[in-house]
Design an enzyme around this catalytic site. Structure first.
Site, PDB file in Angstrom:
ATOM      1  N   HIS A  46       0.850  -1.196   0.000  1.00 26.71           N
ATOM      2  CA  HIS A  46       0.000   0.000   0.000  1.00 26.71           C
ATOM      3  C   HIS A  46       0.883   1.243   0.000  1.00 26.71           C
ATOM      4  O   HIS A  46       1.225   1.787   1.046  1.00 26.71           O
ATOM      5  CB  HIS A  46      -0.924   0.003   1.224  1.00 26.71           C
ATOM      6  CG  HIS A  46      -2.062   0.972   1.123  1.00 26.71           C
ATOM      7  ND1 HIS A  46      -3.376   0.579   1.047  1.00 26.71           N
ATOM      8  CD2 HIS A  46      -2.086   2.322   1.075  1.00 26.71           C
ATOM      9  CE1 HIS A  46      -4.149   1.642   0.967  1.00 26.71           C
ATOM     10  NE2 HIS A  46      -3.383   2.719   0.985  1.00 26.71           N
ATOM     11  N   HIS A  48       1.191   4.899  -2.226  1.00 25.73           N
ATOM     12  CA  HIS A  48       0.698   5.800  -3.267  1.00 25.73           C
ATOM     13  C   HIS A  48       1.881   6.512  -3.929  1.00 25.73           C
ATOM     14  O   HIS A  48       2.562   7.330  -3.305  1.00 25.73           O
ATOM     15  CB  HIS A  48      -0.268   6.821  -2.670  1.00 25.73           C
ATOM     16  CG  HIS A  48      -1.576   6.235  -2.256  1.00 25.73           C
ATOM     17  ND1 HIS A  48      -2.671   6.177  -3.102  1.00 25.73           N
ATOM     18  CD2 HIS A  48      -1.971   5.654  -1.092  1.00 25.73           C
ATOM     19  CE1 HIS A  48      -3.692   5.593  -2.475  1.00 25.73           C
ATOM     20  NE2 HIS A  48      -3.288   5.267  -1.249  1.00 25.73           N
ATOM     21  N   ASP A  50       1.903   8.741  -6.376  1.00 33.95           N
ATOM     22  CA  ASP A  50       1.748  10.162  -6.670  1.00 33.95           C
ATOM     23  C   ASP A  50       1.612  11.041  -5.435  1.00 33.95           C
ATOM     24  O   ASP A  50       1.362  12.243  -5.545  1.00 33.95           O
ATOM     25  CB  ASP A  50       0.587  10.410  -7.653  1.00 33.95           C
ATOM     26  CG  ASP A  50      -0.656   9.594  -7.335  1.00 33.95           C
ATOM     27  OD1 ASP A  50      -0.705   8.959  -6.270  1.00 33.95           O
ATOM     28  OD2 ASP A  50      -1.584   9.575  -8.180  1.00 33.95           O
ATOM     29  N   GLY A 198      -9.741   7.415  -1.725  1.00 35.71           N
ATOM     30  CA  GLY A 198     -10.370   8.706  -1.527  1.00 35.71           C
ATOM     31  C   GLY A 198     -11.253   8.779  -0.295  1.00 35.71           C
ATOM     32  O   GLY A 198     -11.184   7.926   0.594  1.00 35.71           O
ATOM     33  N   HIS A 225      -9.984   0.607  -0.706  1.00 35.39           N
ATOM     34  CA  HIS A 225      -9.866   1.313   0.572  1.00 35.39           C
ATOM     35  C   HIS A 225     -11.195   1.236   1.333  1.00 35.39           C
ATOM     36  O   HIS A 225     -12.257   1.488   0.754  1.00 35.39           O
ATOM     37  CB  HIS A 225      -9.561   2.797   0.348  1.00 35.39           C
ATOM     38  CG  HIS A 225      -8.148   3.119  -0.027  1.00 35.39           C
ATOM     39  ND1 HIS A 225      -7.541   2.634  -1.161  1.00 35.39           N
ATOM     40  CD2 HIS A 225      -7.229   3.908   0.595  1.00 35.39           C
ATOM     41  CE1 HIS A 225      -6.303   3.111  -1.229  1.00 35.39           C
ATOM     42  NE2 HIS A 225      -6.090   3.887  -0.176  1.00 35.39           N
ATOM     43  N   GLU A 228     -10.988   3.313   6.847  1.00 37.74           N
ATOM     44  CA  GLU A 228      -9.932   4.266   7.190  1.00 37.74           C
ATOM     45  C   GLU A 228     -10.600   5.457   7.866  1.00 37.74           C
ATOM     46  O   GLU A 228     -10.741   5.499   9.083  1.00 37.74           O
ATOM     47  CB  GLU A 228      -9.155   4.678   5.939  1.00 37.74           C
ATOM     48  CG  GLU A 228      -8.001   5.632   6.235  1.00 37.74           C
ATOM     49  CD  GLU A 228      -7.314   6.147   4.973  1.00 37.74           C
ATOM     50  OE1 GLU A 228      -6.251   6.763   5.134  1.00 37.74           O
ATOM     51  OE2 GLU A 228      -7.840   5.960   3.857  1.00 37.74           O
ATOM     52  N   ASP A 306       1.736   3.919   3.258  1.00 39.86           N
ATOM     53  CA  ASP A 306       0.714   4.714   2.574  1.00 39.86           C
ATOM     54  C   ASP A 306       1.337   5.664   1.555  1.00 39.86           C
ATOM     55  O   ASP A 306       0.955   5.680   0.410  1.00 39.86           O
ATOM     56  CB  ASP A 306      -0.168   5.483   3.550  1.00 39.86           C
ATOM     57  CG  ASP A 306      -1.565   5.723   2.988  1.00 39.86           C
ATOM     58  OD1 ASP A 306      -1.877   5.184   1.919  1.00 39.86           O
ATOM     59  OD2 ASP A 306      -2.339   6.455   3.614  1.00 39.86           O
TER      60      ASP A 306
END
Length: 363
Positions: A46, A48, A50, A198, A225, A228, A306
């Site tokens: 997991h 990201h 970007d 998101g 996701h 969270e 993350d």
């Protein structure tokens, strides 16, 4: 990629890292502690891409960007207060990533960092539709990252998978466009999967259900996701409607014991990002993070960061903090890596090769 010998374990099983396991888990691990964990092979599912723009990359892409402004605008404070405030920093980074040069620089830089941190396998996720503000199409953005990841992965001996994200605020058409990109590259033999990320509180799941139906019908692997910012009801919803084998985060499942039992019974893998969960105040403190209880309840899970910018932490530092907070043994960290490897979207041949490496290192 050669590895140093793993740190020794005591008779009780707690790892000797230069710090006792009852060190204050709210303090940051020392460079010496981090370096000892860095020697171990790691799997991260997991991450990201970007939102992992380093200052080295950002300063090449934005003339005049000072380090002080980078820290203020790209990184979130230790306690950010909300996921929406957290995501604001993410959009600051995405704004820089609208050219081929930027995506290539970013991908090579992140994989180089992972190699230094001891990664042997990582799945990098990003939302290709967010990289079309300039001349790039979403398909070309994926092509660029696929090419750059293959080159950097081979250079650094890190096996890389990619995950393409749709986002909660996207409409059904945008989600379908994203999952069709996954299917396109999956047919080309690329290790690529689908994800929904998101703000799960502000935007419902409904618009994205057709994309997940398409994924199932076309053999497209996916994660999602949930649990969270949203509560256990969000985890139940994705279990009921999507039947995933993996869930990103899922930490709020602990609020419902029956839900935890369901995760165990279905062998659903949770991609846990402890420091990020503390930073967004989903959990009150590192010492109170439910990861240890989830492990003791039998939930299959792996450890991730993350992102490497909004939450400025490496996986080696995360291991040091987990050891300090919960006294996990070497064997426990090995199990977490093997759980992650088993749940990964990697080809069977890659899993078999890396399993031997991990078992030897954490023995």
């Amino acid at each position: 990629m050669t590895r140093e010998a793993a740190p020794k374990t005591t008779r009780a099983g707690a790892q000797q890292t230069g710090a006792v396991s009852d060190r204050d888990p709210t303090s940051e691990p020392s460079p010496v502690e981090i370096e000892r964990w860095r020697a171990l092979p790691k799997v991260e599912l997991h991450l990201h891409l970007d939102t992992s723009v380093s200052y080295a990359v950002a300063s090449q892409l934005e003339a005049g960007l000072t380090h002080e402004r980078y820290l203020e605008e790209f990184q979130a404070p230790a306690l950010v207060g909300s996921l929406s405030e957290f995501l604001r920093r993410a959009l600051r980074q995405v704004g820089l990533l609208q050219t081929e040069e930027a995506l290539r620089l970013l991908t090579a830089d992140v994989i180089g960092q992972l190699a230094v941190d001891g990664h042997v396998y990582a799945e990098l996720r990003f939302a290709p539709l967010l990289h079309t503000e300039g001349d790039l199409t979403a398909e070309r953005a994926v092509e660029i990252v696929v090419e750059a990841a293959a080159q950097a992965g081979a250079e650094h001996s890190v096996d890389i998978g990619l995950i393409l994200c749709t986002l909660r605020h996207f409409d059904a058409e945008q989600s379908m466009a994203t999952v069709r990109l996954v299917e396109l590259f999956h047919r080309r033999g690329v290790n690529v999967a689908f994800d929904l990320a998101g703000d799960e509180i502000a935007f419902p799941l409904d618009a994205h259900l057709p994309a997940f139906t398409f994924a199932r019908e076309h053999g497209v692997p996916f994660t999602v996701h949930a649990g969270e910012s949203g509560g256990p009801e969000n985890v139940r919803e994705v279990l009921d409607l999507l039947n995933p084998t993996r869930i990103g985060h899922g930490v709020r499942s602990m609020e419902e014991p029956a839900l935890v039992d369901r995760l165990v019974a279905a062998s659903v893998h949770l991609e846990i990002c402890p420091s990020c969960n503390v930073q967004t105040e989903i959990v009150a403190s590192y010492a109170e993070h439910p990861i240890d209880e989830l492990v003791r309840r039998g939930v299959r899970l792996g450890i991730s960061t993350d992102q490497r910018t909004v939450t400025p932490i490496t996986l080696s530092a995360e291991y040091a903090k987990l050891h300090a907070a919960f006294g996990w043994s070497m064997a426990e960290f090995g199990r977490r890596n093997l759980d992650a490897l088993d749940a990964s979207f990697a080809p069977a041949s890659v899993k078999a090769r890396l399993r031997l490496l991990i078992e030897a290192a954490y023995r």
